[in-house]
Design a protein around this motif. Sequence first.
Motif, PDB file in Angstrom:
ATOM      1  N   LEU A   1      -9.970  60.359 -36.511  1.00 25.06           N
ATOM      2  CA  LEU A   1      -9.747  59.569 -37.725  1.00 25.06           C
ATOM      3  C   LEU A   1      -9.752  58.072 -37.434  1.00 25.06           C
ATOM      4  O   LEU A   1      -9.183  57.292 -38.194  1.00 25.06           O
ATOM      5  N   SER A   2     -10.386  57.672 -36.362  1.00 24.29           N
ATOM      6  CA  SER A   2     -10.348  56.271 -35.967  1.00 24.29           C
ATOM      7  C   SER A   2     -10.808  55.356 -37.103  1.00 24.29           C
ATOM      8  O   SER A   2     -11.828  55.603 -37.744  1.00 24.29           O
TER       9      SER A   2
ATOM     10  N   THR B   1      -2.672  51.244 -34.266  1.00 22.02           N
ATOM     11  CA  THR B   1      -2.515  51.827 -35.596  1.00 22.02           C
ATOM     12  C   THR B   1      -1.435  51.083 -36.379  1.00 22.02           C
ATOM     13  O   THR B   1      -0.426  50.663 -35.826  1.00 22.02           O
TER      14      THR B   1
ATOM     15  N   LEU C   1      -2.071  53.246 -41.739  1.00 22.72           N
ATOM     16  CA  LEU C   1      -1.139  54.236 -42.288  1.00 22.72           C
ATOM     17  C   LEU C   1       0.066  53.539 -42.917  1.00 22.72           C
ATOM     18  O   LEU C   1       1.159  54.100 -42.994  1.00 22.72           O
TER      19      LEU C   1
ATOM     20  N   LEU D   1      -6.165  58.489 -33.737  1.00 25.90           N
ATOM     21  CA  LEU D   1      -5.886  57.691 -34.926  1.00 25.90           C
ATOM     22  C   LEU D   1      -5.926  56.201 -34.596  1.00 25.90           C
ATOM     23  O   LEU D   1      -5.241  55.394 -35.216  1.00 25.90           O
TER      24      LEU D   1
ATOM     25  N   VAL E   1      -6.185  53.122 -37.226  1.00 24.91           N
ATOM     26  CA  VAL E   1      -6.013  53.689 -38.561  1.00 24.91           C
ATOM     27  C   VAL E   1      -4.950  52.902 -39.329  1.00 24.91           C
ATOM     28  O   VAL E   1      -3.948  52.465 -38.755  1.00 24.91           O
TER      29      VAL E   1
ATOM     30  N   LEU F   1      -0.896  66.983 -36.112  1.00 24.86           N
ATOM     31  CA  LEU F   1      -1.878  66.017 -35.607  1.00 24.86           C
ATOM     32  C   LEU F   1      -1.876  66.003 -34.080  1.00 24.86           C
ATOM     33  O   LEU F   1      -2.204  64.997 -33.462  1.00 24.86           O
TER      34      LEU F   1
ATOM     35  N   LEU G   1      -2.728  56.604 -30.962  1.00 27.20           N
ATOM     36  CA  LEU G   1      -2.542  55.715 -32.106  1.00 27.20           C
ATOM     37  C   LEU G   1      -2.629  54.268 -31.649  1.00 27.20           C
ATOM     38  O   LEU G   1      -1.792  53.435 -31.969  1.00 27.20           O
TER      39      LEU G   1
END
Length: 416
Positions: free
Chosen positions: A241-242, A284, A266, A261, A264, A256, A281
């Motif tokens: 989901l980069s 992120t 969020l 990520l 990402v 997950l 992450l």
Amino acid sequence: MTRPLLTAGRPSGADQPPGRRAAVALGGVATVAAAVAAAIWVPSLLYGEHGASRATLQAALLAMIAAALVAGALALVATQLRAASERAGRLMTTQQVGGRYTSAVGQLAADAVEVRLGGIYALGRIARDSPVDQATVVEVLSAFVRARSTDAARRTAASTQRGPLGEVTPAADIRAAVQALAGLPHLDGVARADLRHADLTGPATLRELGLSRANLRRVRLDQADLTGADLSFADLRGMELSFALLSGADLTGADLTGARLSGVTLRGARLSGANLRDAHLIGTDLSQARLIGTQLTGAELPGIALAGARLLGADLTDARMVGAELADAELVGANLTGATLTKAHLRGADVTGADLTGADLTGADLTGAASLTQAQVDSAQGGPRTLLPAGLRRPALWTPRSDDDPFPDPAPDPAT
């Protein structure tokens, strides 16, 4: 050109090769011959060549053999009838599925969106009704999403269709295809989807899409716009989901594990109870996100933005959080055992009851951290450049790092 259904020409499990049928027949004849011989020989062995007892026993044994032969013949006939019925049923099913498949694929190319939606839903039903054809359906729907989401002409036309607030109207068929893929049962050896190089932004956005409890394991949704999407309790293990947009998304209880990520967004997302063990992450943005009770053991979190995030009871054991932004974050009861917080910013963070045993606070800024106790500081690791709230002392064991430290401390502050 679409891949043909695997139901066509599928070999029947009930049909046996001719050689095997001949072997079974010979085996049956030999068994009957042996039984008859035994029925004649055993009574003679017991009672001699003459006598009523011998004749009675022989007659009883031969009658039993005859009854067994009749029962076997009836069972063979029943088996053949059942096999014939199954072959007819499979043939009918193959013809029906083939017809439904051909019709559904044709609908995907229709101009009317309602017709395309009908084709998507029909393919989803085919995959559930006929597991052997699921791989084909996945390929077709994945190709549909890739082609329609990247078609420049369609994207330009869709961008002119705006809703009452001026927003671009999402493409209903692309959203339906992604939902259909996510709703298929998991089958070993069958890919979930191949959405690499799809452009799921703009008119192909997946904003606020309902994917609760969906199975998107190992699907690539790089840079997809999933703002506000419902991914609660979804299976997202190993997902790519980069640089995706997930602001305000609901990932409550989502799995997950090992997901990527990096980059990402969020911000404000809900991840309470989610499993992010060993997830990546890097960079992120989780500012203002809810991560209550979230599992982050061993996660890679360098440079992560967690300012104002709620991490009550979160498990960050052995997590790598080099340079993480945790200002004003709520870490009440969080487990930070062995976590790497080198150069992290925890100004004003609430660490009430947080476990900092073995946590590396070298160069970290804990100025104004709420409820930080001396016992917590003593249980952690640090250095002369770790900034502590007023009233707390630096443990004597916090010695300077070696010259080869990849994260060296800044110059000493005379005020401290």
